[in-house]
Motif scaffolding. Structure first.
Motif, PDB file in Angstrom:
ATOM      1  N   THR A 107     -15.231  13.215  58.503  1.00 23.37           N
ATOM      2  CA  THR A 107     -14.707  12.409  59.741  1.00 23.37           C
ATOM      3  C   THR A 107     -14.273  11.124  59.018  1.00 23.37           C
ATOM      4  O   THR A 107     -14.625  10.737  57.979  1.00 23.37           O
ATOM      5  N   ASN A 108     -13.399  10.402  59.692  1.00 21.93           N
ATOM      6  CA  ASN A 108     -13.103   9.004  58.900  1.00 21.93           C
ATOM      7  C   ASN A 108     -14.340   8.259  58.998  1.00 21.93           C
ATOM      8  O   ASN A 108     -14.253   7.298  57.814  1.00 21.93           O
ATOM      9  N   VAL A 124      -7.643   8.480  56.252  1.00 18.00           N
ATOM     10  CA  VAL A 124      -7.563   9.685  57.089  1.00 18.00           C
ATOM     11  C   VAL A 124      -7.199  10.883  56.148  1.00 18.00           C
ATOM     12  O   VAL A 124      -7.370  12.168  56.559  1.00 18.00           O
ATOM     13  N   ASP A 125      -6.510  10.577  55.013  1.00 11.88           N
ATOM     14  CA  ASP A 125      -5.731  11.531  54.253  1.00 11.88           C
ATOM     15  C   ASP A 125      -7.065  12.366  53.601  1.00 11.88           C
ATOM     16  O   ASP A 125      -7.518  13.503  53.308  1.00 11.88           O
TER      17      ASP A 125
END
Ligand SMILES: [Mn+2]
Ligand SMILES: [Mn+2]
Ligand SMILES: [Mn+2]
Ligand SMILES: [Mn+2]
Lengths: 162, 162
Positions: free
Chosen positions: A59-60, A50-51
């Motif tokens: 996007t993830n 996510v970072d």
DNA sequence: CACATAAGTTAGTGAAGGCTAATTTTTATA
DNA sequence: TATAAAAATTAGCCTTCACTAACTTATGTG
């Protein structure tokens, strides 16, 4: 005969240059990722999908794919739902990318480019700088330092960190 | 609260930078193609698929695909089995790409980079140089010119065209 | 002008690098 | 400790940019 031969040589050299740029683009993704991962580990204790996604502006899911590729290529390790680590090779690549990035940014600033533009351009330029050019940047930084060091002060101020 | 806010701001700015680099990579192909096409038209009278392929170091088929994309995007025109032409928009892009390329190359040489490395690096760097950085390069070239212009000569020699 | 060679095109393949939507797992909190 | 929220993963889709192989069209030469 020299005219035609020279022309052919020039064409081959051009093609080689374009090939080298394509190679640089292939390495670019890997370099930016490991550099970012190293920054996160060193500054936050860990690097999470996510970072990376937030900082890269993707996007993830995209990060996840890329991490798998980097793992396949021996630059990172990661287990499902856990954070990401650098292999020894990955750490080395990160350090050299970081160093190159630092020099390019500092060089642009020393040349008189505003900090924002320097930071933005460095993110792209860093991947297309040969050792010869990097050396020239270092030389210039040395001179710039010397020039702005006021006589009497022990050492000139280094670059003004953002 | 400022600590967290600042961090978030920094993350957003980083993401924007990476986004801009991705955009530059999307434009890169188009810029290199139209520049090459302009060079071929100006120097050989016409630009053919086989010439582009040889100079780019890719196959004819690859060039063909790209030409279709450039045509779709309004930068070139071409009819089957005939040579390739630039639209007005394509010609404009070619001129600006050529100018940027020229300045980046001349700048690196003025900085002391050997001609081969300068030419190779310029091919990649040219696409990641903002107006601010390009101006800084121009300024440096102006100074370098002035410095190497012997007093008495009217105007220092401009860059030595390849 | 026949025909060989060169050039260009088409079809099919594949990896990289993006995305969204749905699902699963982990983490935090009421 | 349930359960809600966050994070991660998976599945499926798309475009770009490469390739090879097969085919078509154009060009040049005897
Ligand atoms: Mn970097
Ligand atoms: Mn970068
Ligand atoms: Mn160029
Ligand atoms: Mn280029």
């Amino acid at each position: 005969m020299n005219a035609i031969d020279n022309e052919k040589q020039a064409v081959v050299r051009l093609a080689e240059r374009f090939g080298r740029v394509r190679d640089a683009h292939q390495r670019e993704q890997a370099e930016d990722y490991v550099e970012l991962i190293a920054d996160l580990i060193d500054g936050h204790g860990e690097a999470r999908v996510v970072d990376l996604a937030g900082r890269l502006g993707v996007t993830n899911a995209t990060v996840n794919n890329t991490i798998h590729r980097l793992q396949r290529d021996g630059l990172v390790t990661s287990k499902p739902y856990r954070s990401i680590f650098l292999t020894e090779e990955g750490r080395k690549l990160a350090e050299s990318a970081r160093e190159r990035h630092r020099i390019v940014r500092a060089f642009l600033v020393a040349l008189g480019v505003d900090a924002d533009s320097a930071e933005a351009d460095a993110e792209g330029i860093e991947h297309h700088v040969s050792d010869a050019t990097l050396d020239a940047f270092r030389r210039y930084l040395g001179h710039a330092d010397a020039r702005e060091a006021k006589p009497g002060s022990f050492r000139g101020a280094r670059q003004g960190g953002a």
